[in-house]
Design an enzyme around this catalytic site. Sequence first.
Site, short mmCIF file in Angstrom:
data_model
loop_
_atom_site.label_atom_id
_atom_site.label_comp_id
_atom_site.label_asym_id
_atom_site.label_seq_id
_atom_site.Cartn_x
_atom_site.Cartn_y
_atom_site.Cartn_z
N CYS A 43 58.53 54.51 4.70
CA CYS A 43 57.83 55.76 4.99
C CYS A 43 58.81 56.92 5.19
O CYS A 43 58.66 57.98 4.58
CB CYS A 43 56.95 55.61 6.22
SG CYS A 43 56.09 57.13 6.67
N CYS A 48 56.42 58.30 2.57
CA CYS A 48 55.56 59.36 3.09
C CYS A 48 56.28 60.68 3.30
O CYS A 48 55.82 61.73 2.86
CB CYS A 48 54.94 58.93 4.42
SG CYS A 48 54.44 57.21 4.51
N LYS A 51 57.99 62.28 0.10
CA LYS A 51 56.88 62.58 -0.81
C LYS A 51 56.13 63.82 -0.38
O LYS A 51 55.82 64.71 -1.19
CB LYS A 51 55.93 61.39 -0.88
CG LYS A 51 54.64 61.66 -1.62
CD LYS A 51 53.58 60.64 -1.24
CE LYS A 51 53.09 60.85 0.19
NZ LYS A 51 52.06 59.86 0.59
N TYR A 179 47.34 55.74 -5.35
CA TYR A 179 47.72 56.99 -4.69
C TYR A 179 49.16 57.37 -4.96
O TYR A 179 49.48 58.55 -5.11
CB TYR A 179 47.42 56.92 -3.19
CG TYR A 179 48.35 56.05 -2.37
CD1 TYR A 179 49.47 56.59 -1.76
CD2 TYR A 179 48.09 54.71 -2.20
CE1 TYR A 179 50.32 55.81 -1.00
CE2 TYR A 179 48.94 53.91 -1.45
CZ TYR A 179 50.05 54.46 -0.85
OH TYR A 179 50.90 53.68 -0.12
N GLU A 183 50.00 60.91 -6.77
CA GLU A 183 50.83 61.87 -6.05
C GLU A 183 52.11 62.18 -6.81
O GLU A 183 52.52 63.34 -6.90
CB GLU A 183 51.15 61.32 -4.66
CG GLU A 183 49.94 61.29 -3.73
CD GLU A 183 50.21 60.59 -2.42
OE1 GLU A 183 49.43 60.80 -1.47
OE2 GLU A 183 51.17 59.81 -2.32
N HIS A 437 32.81 79.00 11.39
CA HIS A 437 32.56 79.77 10.17
C HIS A 437 33.54 80.95 10.06
O HIS A 437 33.88 81.56 11.06
CB HIS A 437 31.12 80.30 10.20
CG HIS A 437 30.73 81.08 8.98
ND1 HIS A 437 30.44 80.45 7.78
CD2 HIS A 437 30.61 82.41 8.78
CE1 HIS A 437 30.14 81.38 6.90
NE2 HIS A 437 30.23 82.57 7.47
N GLU A 442 32.92 73.21 7.75
CA GLU A 442 31.61 73.37 8.40
C GLU A 442 30.51 72.67 7.63
O GLU A 442 29.45 72.34 8.19
CB GLU A 442 31.27 74.85 8.57
CG GLU A 442 31.02 75.62 7.29
CD GLU A 442 30.74 77.10 7.55
OE1 GLU A 442 29.70 77.40 8.17
OE2 GLU A 442 31.57 77.93 7.14
#
Length: 467
Positions: A43, A48, A51, A179, A183, A437, A442
């Site tokens: 990682c 991670c 990346k 993934y 990526e 908002h 939302e």
Amino acid sequence: MSFDYDLFVIGGGSGGVRAARIAAGEYGARVALAEESRMGGTCVIRGCVPKKLMVFASQAGLMAEEMRGYGWEGAQAGRFDWSVFRPKLDAELTRLERAYTANLEKAGVRIFHQRATIVDHHTIALADGTRQTAKHILIAVGGRPALPGIPGEDLGLISDDLFLLDRLPRRAMVVGGGYIACEFATILAGLGCDTVQVYRGDAVLRGFDRQARDLATLQLGQIGIDLRLNVTPEGLERTGDRIRVMLNDGMTEDVDAVFWATGRDPYTGGLGLENTGVHLRPNGAIVVDEWSQTAVPSIFAVGDVTDRVNLTPVAIREGHAFADTVFGARPRKVGHAGIASAVYLRPHEVAQIGLTEEQACARGDVDVYATEFRPMRSMFAGSNAKVMMKLLVDPDTDRVLGCHVFGPDAGEMIQLAAIPIGMGATKADFDATMAVHPTAAEELVTMRTPARRHRLAVQAAGGTAAG
């Protein structure tokens, strides 16, 4: 029997480091840790962290395009300079590696910067020929990229290599649809590489919600990736200073680099487990129980080497729970259901928690609250990119079974949505939450009517169910 250590950890990645630090620093155990590569593991060093930094770097072109839509005349990203980025990346990874090492040493952990293998239930052999004994052994060696098993595969690069390149390829091929592949293709294309991605399936990101998969597949093409579906390489060969890839559709592609992103296997080969009674699955994964204990009472394993849920936060939680249980007299298990995850594509990410629509339909009746819309920010700039949000709800209990987001910062949204969903929130709880908002998020609390309802049809006389 007297041992050199209470705990010997093999592997200095996220799970192993957390277990060692907690066992030594909080519970006073005598702990040693061996890491054959760089402290921090996949990682931190080759996954991670680098990346995500490259994902940030790769979005400049899309941001410049959006700024022109907002009136910034002549806004351009310019040319990406790998020779500037790479040293900064290396410096950051070195800083993190030193921090991991310093935290372990501060906790009192003895570190061996070399490979370790298992001799027996309590003995570890180090690469320098010395041996250490421990009451408990924790295996946290993670996984390694898998290769496809085709002629010339050694001409390709694994995912680790992306962060070590001297220069970026002009034209690259990424093989895979998970993934990592998606990526990496996003990163390469964003940094100015002519990028081809080939995948054997009909949509990328197998295991994610189909609606999100379809949107992600479409987006990869929209950002300039030449995505080839239902295609796989059959062989690679060197041609001059380039690599020729033979594909199963009869086509060939000449590229400067091929990146294999075709899965990862547990890194158990040559670890010495044949000297123990530890059981392995066919893919090499270590079999453990709910306490991360193997069939040998003194040997435990956490993280990707167990092939349960291969995510960094899961490995960290497993390592911490192991230390609490074995050394802190605080028995704790780690649940592996309902874990949130995200894929860092650009401009829109994919994130999810809980059941996919397909899984929910197979399980029983389900109400699907879903919406697709053009978000304010990109729509104003002239983009047709759509956001998707979805909640899957059990109509009998009103409980939210799953949440899926395709949009900007979807990973940030799913982290917050994971809290109420993990607590068993109902659709009524979401409805009762006041919207913020104007935000894209939302929509998660303003969807009032199901977009569709799936009923599980059950045949008469106790027949089988069909979705």
